[in-house]
Every structure is written in structure tokens, then in C-alpha cells.
Design a protein around this motif. Sequence first.
Motif, PDB file in Angstrom:
ATOM      1  N   UNK A   1       0.824  -1.345  -0.062  1.00  0.00           N
ATOM      2  CA  UNK A   1       0.074  -0.143   0.075  1.00  0.00           C
ATOM      3  C   UNK A   1       0.936   1.456  -0.058  1.00  0.00           C
ATOM      4  N   UNK A   2       1.877   1.333   0.874  1.00  0.00           N
ATOM      5  CA  UNK A   2       2.734   2.324   0.913  1.00  0.00           C
ATOM      6  C   UNK A   2       3.457   2.424  -0.407  1.00  0.00           C
ATOM      7  N   UNK A   3       3.943   1.528  -1.153  1.00  0.00           N
ATOM      8  CA  UNK A   3       4.335   1.558  -2.487  1.00  0.00           C
ATOM      9  C   UNK A   3       3.442   2.320  -3.538  1.00  0.00           C
ATOM     10  N   UNK A   4       2.375   2.016  -3.185  1.00  0.00           N
ATOM     11  CA  UNK A   4       0.952   2.292  -4.238  1.00  0.00           C
ATOM     12  C   UNK A   4       0.895   3.758  -4.211  1.00  0.00           C
ATOM     13  N   UNK A   5       1.162   4.264  -2.799  1.00  0.00           N
ATOM     14  CA  UNK A   5       0.840   5.847  -2.623  1.00  0.00           C
ATOM     15  C   UNK A   5       1.943   6.585  -3.276  1.00  0.00           C
TER      16      UNK A   5
ATOM     17  N   UNK B   1      -4.144   8.376  -6.415  1.00  0.00           N
ATOM     18  CA  UNK B   1      -5.296   8.551  -6.763  1.00  0.00           C
ATOM     19  C   UNK B   1      -5.900   7.317  -6.817  1.00  0.00           C
ATOM     20  N   UNK B   2      -5.152   6.227  -7.561  1.00  0.00           N
ATOM     21  CA  UNK B   2      -5.655   4.837  -7.575  1.00  0.00           C
ATOM     22  C   UNK B   2      -5.644   4.014  -6.206  1.00  0.00           C
ATOM     23  N   UNK B   3      -4.816   4.317  -5.453  1.00  0.00           N
ATOM     24  CA  UNK B   3      -4.513   3.873  -4.174  1.00  0.00           C
ATOM     25  C   UNK B   3      -5.813   4.241  -3.451  1.00  0.00           C
TER      26      UNK B   3
ATOM     27  N   UNK C   1       4.682   9.338  -8.431  1.00  0.00           N
ATOM     28  CA  UNK C   1       4.290  10.398  -7.749  1.00  0.00           C
ATOM     29  C   UNK C   1       5.244  11.229  -6.644  1.00  0.00           C
ATOM     30  N   UNK C   2       6.299  10.766  -6.660  1.00  0.00           N
ATOM     31  CA  UNK C   2       7.027  11.561  -5.520  1.00  0.00           C
ATOM     32  C   UNK C   2       7.218  13.136  -5.837  1.00  0.00           C
ATOM     33  N   UNK C   3       7.236  13.886  -4.695  1.00  0.00           N
ATOM     34  CA  UNK C   3       7.263  15.300  -4.711  1.00  0.00           C
ATOM     35  C   UNK C   3       6.118  15.841  -4.982  1.00  0.00           C
ATOM     36  N   UNK C   4       4.834  15.180  -5.329  1.00  0.00           N
ATOM     37  CA  UNK C   4       3.491  15.811  -5.652  1.00  0.00           C
ATOM     38  C   UNK C   4       2.698  15.618  -4.634  1.00  0.00           C
ATOM     39  N   UNK C   5       2.304  16.698  -4.110  1.00  0.00           N
ATOM     40  CA  UNK C   5       1.302  16.808  -2.936  1.00  0.00           C
ATOM     41  C   UNK C   5      -0.161  16.125  -3.385  1.00  0.00           C
ATOM     42  N   UNK C   6      -0.707  15.145  -2.718  1.00  0.00           N
ATOM     43  CA  UNK C   6      -1.692  14.440  -3.017  1.00  0.00           C
ATOM     44  C   UNK C   6      -2.925  15.396  -3.010  1.00  0.00           C
ATOM     45  N   UNK C   7      -3.543  15.345  -4.333  1.00  0.00           N
ATOM     46  CA  UNK C   7      -4.815  16.165  -4.089  1.00  0.00           C
ATOM     47  C   UNK C   7      -5.953  15.464  -4.543  1.00  0.00           C
ATOM     48  N   UNK C   8      -7.049  15.253  -3.810  1.00  0.00           N
ATOM     49  CA  UNK C   8      -7.996  14.447  -3.845  1.00  0.00           C
ATOM     50  C   UNK C   8      -8.683  14.718  -5.186  1.00  0.00           C
ATOM     51  N   UNK C   9      -8.887  16.151  -5.686  1.00  0.00           N
ATOM     52  CA  UNK C   9      -9.539  16.421  -6.692  1.00  0.00           C
ATOM     53  C   UNK C   9      -8.984  16.168  -8.207  1.00  0.00           C
ATOM     54  N   UNK C  10      -7.740  15.767  -8.012  1.00  0.00           N
ATOM     55  CA  UNK C  10      -7.019  15.434  -9.333  1.00  0.00           C
ATOM     56  C   UNK C  10      -7.079  14.181  -9.655  1.00  0.00           C
ATOM     57  N   UNK C  11      -7.284  14.111 -11.112  1.00  0.00           N
ATOM     58  CA  UNK C  11      -7.133  12.859 -11.763  1.00  0.00           C
ATOM     59  C   UNK C  11      -5.765  12.290 -12.042  1.00  0.00           C
TER      60      UNK C  11
END
Lengths: 333, 397
Positions: free
Chosen positions: A185-189, A194-196, A323-333
Motif C-alpha cells: 500500500x505504501x508503495x502504491x501511494x 489517486x488509484x490507491x 508520484x514523488x514530490x507531488x502533494x496528493x490532491x483528492x480532486x486531481x485525476x
Amino acid sequence: MVFLIQKTLIFAIPLLIVALAGMFAERSGIINIALDGIMIFGAFIGAVFALNIRKIPWFVDHNQLTFLLAMLVAMLAGAVFSLLLSFSAIKLKADQTIGGTALNLLAPAISLFLIKVFTGQDMLEMQTVRNSAGEVKDFGFVLLNDNLGPIGRVLFDKAYISTFIAIALFIILSIFMYKTKTGLRLRACGEHPQAADSVGINVEKMRYLGTTISGALGGLGGYIYIATVANGTATGAVAGMGFLAIAIMIFGNWNPIGIAFGSLLFGFLKCLGVVYSNLDINGDGVYALTKLNLPMYFYNMVPYVVVLIVLAFSAGKSRAPKAEGIPYDKGQR
Amino acid sequence: MSKKTTPKKNIFDNAGARSAFASLIAILGGFLVGFIVLVLLALFNENIDFFDAVDGFFRILAGPFSAGNKDNILFQLGNMLFNSTPLLLTGLSVAIAFKTGLFNIGAPGQYLMGAMGTLIVAHSIPTTVVPPAIVWIIALLTGILCGAIWGAIPGFFKGVLGVNEVIVCIMTNWIAANIVSWVFKDSVFINVAETKMNFIKKTSANGVSTATFGLDKFFSGSSQYSRSYMDISIFIAIIIAIVIFIILNKTTFGYELKACGYNKNASKYAGMNEKRNIILSMAIAGGLAACGAALWVLNGNQDFKWEVYQSLPSDGFNGIPVALLANSNPIGVVFSSIFLRYINVGGSNLAAQTDFNEYVSQLIIAIIIYFAGFSRYIQEAMIRLRAGRKNKEKEGK
């Protein structure tokens, strides 16, 4: 030969642990450029702890236990310190390079500030103290035993206890990363948050987990560095070891086997640069490398040049987490 | 942000103003935490009371102006401006790489190579034959060239081979440190005359030094003993910053660099040569960092420590916070570099005059940078606030 292996390990172990620390953060999606600062902070807190607890003679008698406790404290310190990074990066979606750089500035500032307040000096030494029997014990908490037998001597004589613990931790955490549900799961993030998220994984929690493990390992690596390589002196710096570890992590392609190979190779070349002048390769009493009459700077340079050459030839296979370095934004696809 | 149909014009409708305001909040936050640290220290230390903490805090805030008399203030101001020069240029170096989407953590190495090239030329060309001014220019250009070549290496690895620039920068830093130590080992450039064996001769030994136009005299005040380092290098650096600003914002090349930073693949698709742009961007970054070193040693009164293989120059790394605080804006870099030096001077005054130590100022800087990371969050909050107020105004109508 035994000497060479031991020296190699002394250089390689902090790199190994801190590069693994970097891997845990980046595989969860957070770039941890703060490793240098986390190492400094962990080393500082660990040193303060070891220095103070060794005022009690019982702890001087039980050197190994003290060493273990100090390692634990350093891990804890690193983990807490890394929360500053994860909070800004995950909760406030701040730029991770900025947060990391701030921590890299903050750690030496705090350490030196407090060292100066309490000792009036610019460094913290945890050298010799007396145990309960009045014997002088120096800081090198080494496992020293005369009746180990030939094999035991190769493995344990003059070796630091931290070496074995670090190797064990490295193996356990690598298995955790690749063979457990949480690790997956950690690697998926780090690859596609978004998929995770869509399958119910809590991205924020996973990223906190990755960064905190990273911080704990970074603090541990810092303490191991000052306890072994730097002879027990905390100066608010770790000679750029944290940045080097990040380089080793990239070199090792963000996976444990690559990191292990990278840090051993680097550690070996680095130790060659230290011992070249009294290195007798085939045992005929001739120090071959000194005959070349090259200055030590040449040998110092070799590890870095070799890494560059290897990179040049293995280029194009880089497997950085997407996805490293990109803040996770729920609204993004 | 659209500017149309706003009921009342508000300064926070402007993105630049919002960004500046966010930086201001970060700076205030940094000072606040610094103040709290001082007060905490006063609480736990019987030698220091609360008023000492307040006093100490204002000493940091005042920077060079807390030096006491007029002569000392002038002297510290001059040295602050001079010492800002290398920081400004390494900050620019990091900033231009950021604009191209690269993280130039290799500024320390480029800085060292620049210092090496400059020193060798400044000492090798006899000023009895060639006028010192010409030697000065050749030395500066050689230094910049050395740094540019050194910066182009990570650029080449990144652009052509696809290797992460961070790792190459870190490696080239330490390689540069060892090369510089190797080149100067047992060389004729070591300062034997003043028995400073750890240092390279000052360039003024060969008559080469940056023009001062009397600035050093002015900033030395009426003091007989201390001589200010001040010369025109800070103005050269500011001009370079303006040039970089124009290149980035007003030329095709600058546009290509920024396009490459936003989206490498899109800029390639649009027909730009992204490999060339990456290499050039890193070469310029390297040249800028090296220029900082060159101007520093060419001052003529600076001791350059040649055995650098164990630690990298801090001015190189400090370019990173300078660039970050300025949000990679070349003009902003001018202010942020001088600002960081200002706080540093305040910190050393604090250490010299009170029981506190100088690391408080570093603590404040670190916290300011940490808060600067929240810039986006603060700006978004401002937009939300503003939008909420606008809605209310609409409802009121």
C-alpha cells in the motif's frame, strides 16, 4: 582482509541505513531531502542521551545496553523531527524541497544552539568516563572478546553492535516493504495515490508512515555515523552523509538490493581511500598503492567518479516513484 | 486571476502581492518563533531575564544597526553587502535551475571550481606586463568558465543520459573539492609570505583586486584599524540578477528554459531542443555560482582555504534557501540574499554583545524557510477569504 571488510562496513552501514530511510519516504511519495538534517538531529539527541546516562556508572559497565538505548533514542528523535516535514508536506501540501531544506538548516541550528548553551563549546564529545570499578572506559562501545575463536574474531572482534542491528533492520524492513500488505500500500501511494485512494487506502496515513520510518532510520543512521565514523563527536554536521545517502538511493534505483550494493561499493572505495597507504594486497610486504605516489585526494575522489561512471553506463533504467514530490490532491485525476 | 468585475479593487487580487504577503507572513512567523526561543531560554537560565530576551531579539532585528556607534554600523553594513555577493549569485544559480525544473544542489562544487580558476589566473598573469584591470576581467571570466563547464556536467548527464541531476551534482561537489585541494597542494599559490599555509595568497599580492571607487573608505568610516571589504561586486551581482530576469522573462531562450521546466515533453513536442536547454541552464547556473566565488576572491583581501576536501563551502548550499525564499525570482533573490546576511549580522552582534549565541539567527532563518513552504497554503487561504467576502458583497446587493 578482515580489517578491510570491517572498515568497509563502518563506512557502508550509515549510508545503507540512511539510503533505506530515503527509500521509505520516496516510495510513499515524499521527497526527503531533509535526511542530512534528520541525521544531525538524531545524532545530537543520541549523543546528549549517551553523554548524560553515562554519568551513572552502571550504564558504563553495560556498554552495549547503553549503546542500544542511545540508538533507540536517536531513532525516536529522528521520527519526531521528521514529523515537521510530513506535516508541512502532507497536511499543508507545502513544497517538499522547501520543507526539507528548512529542516536541513534547522537541525544544525538547534543542535549547535543547544550545545553552545549547555557546554559553551561548538561540539559535544562523549569520550572517556570511568565505570563503577574506576576503570576508564572510552566511548567506543565495541564488542570485544578474546575468546571468540577464529571465526568469531572475523565477525565480531572490534565490530560495532550497531552494524549487526543495522543489517538486521535493513533485511526486516526490506521484507516489510515488499512482502506485506502495508508495504504494498505504501508503495502504491508513491506510484499513483489517486488509484490507491480509490481502493480505500488512506494516502495521508501511508505517507505519514513512510516519512516517519524514514525519520527514525535517518536519526539512527546519524547516531551510528557519529558513534563509529566520527569517533563520538557531535558537531552539528555529518559531512554531507545525508546527501550522499540520497545519491546512493538514486544510484540503487529506489530498491533495497541496489541500495545495499551501492553503499557497499561506496563504503569499500571510501575505505580504500583511507587505508591505501598501508594496504598490502598480496602480503609480500610491499605497499603497492603508495608506490604510485598519488596524493590522497585522488583516492578520495575515486568513489564519486566510479559512481558517475556506473551511472553513465546504467542510465535510462531509472525507476523513480512516479508520484514523488507531488502533494496528493483528492480532486486531481 | 481575472481582474474583471471585482466590486472593489483589492491588493490581494494580484498574484504577486499575494506571494509577497505570504513571504511576509513567513518572515514574521520566523521572528515570532525566534523570539519565543529567546524567552524560553531566559526562563530556564538565571543569568538571562525576560528583558535581555527582548533586547536580544531587537538586536537581531536591527542587523548591522545594532553595532553601536556610527563607524561600526557603517563597517558592518559594508561587509554585509560584500558578503551578500556570493550568496546572491549562488541563489541565482539555484533559481535559474529551478526555473528549468532542475535542482542544482551542485552550487558548492561550481563555486569551488570558479574560485580555483579565478585564483590561478589572477596570480599567474604578471601585472607588470598586463594591466591589472585586464587581468581582473580575464580572471573573472576564467572562473565563470570553469564553473560553467562544471555545471554542464550534471546538465549533460541529465539531458543526454537521463541521470537524476541531484546525484550527479552531489558527486561533482566532492570531486571538485578534491580536485581543488589537489591542484593547490604544494603549489606556488599558497600564502607562504604571511605564513598562512592553509590559505591561497590574496589576489592583491599580484595587484589584482575589484574596483572600490572609494566605497571601502566610506564604509570604513573614521576607523583607523578596521578596513571594510566593500567593493563594487554587489552592484555587479545586482546587474547580473537584472540581466537574468530579462533573459528569463523577455527572451525566447528564457521562455524555452521555463517551458522546459513546466513540461519537458511538451516543450520537446513544440520543437524546442530540451537537451540543449537543460545543459545550457546548468552551465549558466554553474557560471553564476562560480561568478560568486570569483567576485569574492577577487576582492583582494580574502583568504581562500585551499584544503577543502572535507567540507563544502556553505555559501554554495545557502543558495538553496535564498532561491526558495525568493520563489526563484531573480529580483527576489537580490532581496532574500541581503536579508539572510542581515539576520546573520544581527546574530553575530547578539553573540558578541550578550550571553546569547549566534545560532539564534540561523534558527530564525531556518524557521522562515520552513514557513515559506506554506506560501501556497497561505495564498489559497487568501483567495478563499477574498472569494467569501465577494460573495457576501453580492448577496448584500
